[in-house]
Design a protein around this motif. Sequence first.
Motif, PDB file in Angstrom:
ATOM      1  N   ILE A 505       1.030  -1.244   0.035  1.00 19.17           N
ATOM      2  CA  ILE A 505      -0.311   0.333   0.375  1.00 19.17           C
ATOM      3  C   ILE A 505       0.937   1.032  -0.069  1.00 19.17           C
ATOM      4  O   ILE A 505       1.322   1.220   0.687  1.00 19.17           O
ATOM      5  CB  ILE A 505      -0.748   0.165   1.395  1.00 19.17           C
ATOM      6  N   ILE A 517      -3.698   7.385  -2.950  1.00 17.53           N
ATOM      7  CA  ILE A 517      -3.096   5.336  -1.998  1.00 17.53           C
ATOM      8  C   ILE A 517      -2.970   4.940  -3.548  1.00 17.53           C
ATOM      9  O   ILE A 517      -4.299   4.149  -4.822  1.00 17.53           O
ATOM     10  CB  ILE A 517      -4.547   4.887  -1.048  1.00 17.53           C
ATOM     11  N   ARG A 518      -2.101   3.732  -3.532  1.00 14.90           N
ATOM     12  CA  ARG A 518      -2.261   2.750  -4.094  1.00 14.90           C
ATOM     13  C   ARG A 518      -2.243   1.328  -3.978  1.00 14.90           C
ATOM     14  O   ARG A 518      -1.324   1.297  -2.849  1.00 14.90           O
ATOM     15  CB  ARG A 518      -0.539   3.003  -4.876  1.00 14.90           C
ATOM     16  N   PHE A 519      -2.682   0.644  -4.416  1.00 13.42           N
ATOM     17  CA  PHE A 519      -2.559  -1.038  -4.291  1.00 13.42           C
ATOM     18  C   PHE A 519      -1.677  -1.584  -4.802  1.00 13.42           C
ATOM     19  O   PHE A 519      -2.773  -1.565  -6.365  1.00 13.42           O
ATOM     20  CB  PHE A 519      -3.700  -1.562  -3.181  1.00 13.42           C
ATOM     21  N   ALA A 545     -13.208   1.062  -0.801  1.00 11.11           N
ATOM     22  CA  ALA A 545     -11.509   0.196  -0.967  1.00 11.11           C
ATOM     23  C   ALA A 545     -11.609  -1.204  -1.380  1.00 11.11           C
ATOM     24  O   ALA A 545     -10.669  -2.038  -1.773  1.00 11.11           O
ATOM     25  CB  ALA A 545     -10.753  -0.052   0.458  1.00 11.11           C
ATOM     26  N   LEU A 548     -10.934  -0.466  -5.235  1.00 14.50           N
ATOM     27  CA  LEU A 548      -9.529  -0.410  -5.395  1.00 14.50           C
ATOM     28  C   LEU A 548      -8.743  -1.176  -5.546  1.00 14.50           C
ATOM     29  O   LEU A 548      -8.138  -1.748  -6.410  1.00 14.50           O
ATOM     30  CB  LEU A 548      -9.041   0.814  -4.312  1.00 14.50           C
ATOM     31  N   ILE A 549      -9.171  -2.515  -4.998  1.00 13.58           N
ATOM     32  CA  ILE A 549      -8.733  -3.968  -4.192  1.00 13.58           C
ATOM     33  C   ILE A 549      -8.649  -4.647  -5.652  1.00 13.58           C
ATOM     34  O   ILE A 549      -7.730  -4.972  -6.513  1.00 13.58           O
ATOM     35  CB  ILE A 549      -9.001  -5.029  -3.164  1.00 13.58           C
ATOM     36  N   SER A 552      -7.323  -3.574  -9.639  1.00 11.26           N
ATOM     37  CA  SER A 552      -5.595  -3.561  -9.281  1.00 11.26           C
ATOM     38  C   SER A 552      -5.579  -5.388 -10.171  1.00 11.26           C
ATOM     39  O   SER A 552      -5.539  -5.640  -9.655  1.00 11.26           O
ATOM     40  CB  SER A 552      -4.769  -3.807  -7.982  1.00 11.26           C
ATOM     41  N   GLN A 572      -9.218  -5.006   3.379  1.00 14.74           N
ATOM     42  CA  GLN A 572      -9.880  -4.005   2.836  1.00 14.74           C
ATOM     43  C   GLN A 572      -9.746  -3.143   3.348  1.00 14.74           C
ATOM     44  O   GLN A 572      -9.373  -2.003   3.962  1.00 14.74           O
ATOM     45  CB  GLN A 572     -11.235  -4.533   2.268  1.00 14.74           C
ATOM     46  N   LEU A 575      -6.333  -1.137   4.184  1.00 12.59           N
ATOM     47  CA  LEU A 575      -7.023  -0.058   3.508  1.00 12.59           C
ATOM     48  C   LEU A 575      -7.418   1.557   3.847  1.00 12.59           C
ATOM     49  O   LEU A 575      -6.877   2.589   3.871  1.00 12.59           O
ATOM     50  CB  LEU A 575      -7.193  -0.113   1.521  1.00 12.59           C
ATOM     51  N   VAL A 578      -5.300   2.797   6.630  1.00 12.09           N
ATOM     52  CA  VAL A 578      -4.473   4.100   5.952  1.00 12.09           C
ATOM     53  C   VAL A 578      -5.343   4.926   5.280  1.00 12.09           C
ATOM     54  O   VAL A 578      -4.858   6.392   5.197  1.00 12.09           O
ATOM     55  CB  VAL A 578      -3.857   3.237   4.756  1.00 12.09           C
ATOM     56  N   SER A 579      -6.268   5.663   5.192  1.00 11.64           N
ATOM     57  CA  SER A 579      -6.594   6.051   3.335  1.00 11.64           C
ATOM     58  C   SER A 579      -7.377   7.025   4.978  1.00 11.64           C
ATOM     59  O   SER A 579      -6.785   8.428   4.688  1.00 11.64           O
ATOM     60  CB  SER A 579      -8.217   5.713   2.584  1.00 11.64           C
TER      61      SER A 579
END
Length: 584
Positions: A505, A517-519, A545, A548-549, A552, A572, A575, A578-579
């Motif tokens: 992450i 944010i990048r996963f 989240a 986003l996953i 990817s 999840q 993420l 972290v956000s």
Amino acid sequence: MLRHALASMFEPSSLVIVADRPLPAAGSLSPALKAKTTVVACEAGAAPELPDRLEGLAPGERPDLALVCVSPAVLPETLRRLSPLAPRSVILLPHELPDPYPRGTLALCRAWAEENRCELLGPRSFGAQRPHAGLNLSQHPVLARAGRVALLAQSRSIMAAVMDWAEDVHIGFSTAVSLGDEAVVGLPKVLDYLASDPRTDSIVLYLEDVGPAREFMSTLRAAASVKPVIVLKAGRSDTDSGDAIFDAALRRAGAVRVRYFVQLFSAVKVLGYTRRPKGRRVALISNGSGPPQLAMDLIGPDAAVLRAELAPATQRALAAMLEPDAASANPVITFTPLTPERIRAILDAVLDDPGVDGVLVLLAPDALADMPAVARELAQIAPKAKKPVVTCFMGDAGMRPLRRMLDDAGTSAFRTPESAADAFGVLATHYYNQQLLLQTQPPEPATHVPDLTAAREVVARVRADCRRELTSSEIRTLLALFYVPLRDMPMDVAAAEPESRPMAIRVRRDPQFGPVIRFGAGGPDAVLSLADRGVDLPPLNGFLARQLIERSRLWRRVLAPRIGHMAAEALQQALVLVSELVSE
């Protein structure tokens, strides 16, 4: 009812035309507006002599709009003489003579508009068209057809090209605007007007520079929340992942990005279609094996569109009505000459399948079939179908009239399978991005509330030490204050174990859009994920989240079949936490 600030520009009740050449505007005005229009002709290179009283207006009454086209040398004097009339808005059209001081002209227009409390479009703007009202406030010789799609561009040449194409394929617009140098009226103002315009159902943007990101995103979100917004942005970013970040910003705003100019045409056509899909799964119907194979190149897990899996009952129904060597799975292919009855029966069976969100009908010329009759049947079915039916009639000499028949009936018909698949992708992406736009942050739980005071003290100490990086201990402290789970793993984990797959992450700050944010993959594979779609803007909730996953490349190609539900939930939640950290 309060008028929008730009209503005087796009819905004028009175008009002053000041030009040193004939303009198309005078030829298409409604009788009511013509009665309140004053035309002031002037010699090339000479400032106009403006009348004291305007047609149809009382003394001292402000005109809504002044349309001005004079040489750059006399523009300052023209604006000075226009001041006593105090128009509410002005459109400055480009002149054939080049402007030797474009920056000075821009500053002059901005200062004049502010002093006279006037909305000014230009300088060097294509102008604007409002076809339903007969308003051709541009230099384009032909007034566009009336439609429900608005076109907004930051390029005169792109605007002219799209208008010329639209006339050929019978596509109409509610509004067409080219912004020019944006001295006063810029992208956010016009976008805000179009969002509330009852004549506009959807909006297409051509961008070269978004300007201040906060203002752009705020206006874009507001517009995309009520109408589909399609964006074509020219110029690839030289910065790391700049395009992926811009894509993420558009997704969260609920807008759809297209990459190429030809895709803009597909978007304009398909937005005139009132049906919207509720997902990405598409079924293909064709009278040959070639057209669906071409479309399938744009369909798959990495694309905007997925191939639908037809239910066994649907496949049995299709097999019963088709010839023995026909394909009854997706794509559905029949080699027997089509008839109106057969195409209706096939479509009915496919549209009734709950696993299908839309249908592509891809047809090549067939000398043994009555193709005009098939097209007429599709023109009857598609506008009333409960799911989108997008058609492709390949060819030109015999097929172009059939495409036009479908276009005029209110459904989209395309020339190539790729453009048809791409058009459905626009509709599917719009539905997906709207789900992201509608997400809100849940209320904070009573427990596990981040200790913001302690976290800010950690950051303050780092800044006081004039450091740009945190130590490992400080990083662990920050993560713990936001309850981000950490677990030390031994370095010799067996390669066959699920934990051995490096994931990452990453957080960075984009100069335009802020935290990102990048996963994606960690370790040696990380370099492969720079152009990945696993990028989003915080804050995230559980749904965002998860999306986003799943966007990817790491998830689609590696993790999905290997990670269980509990591990996916933990990822999840990490993420989301972290956000929250980067948002604060």
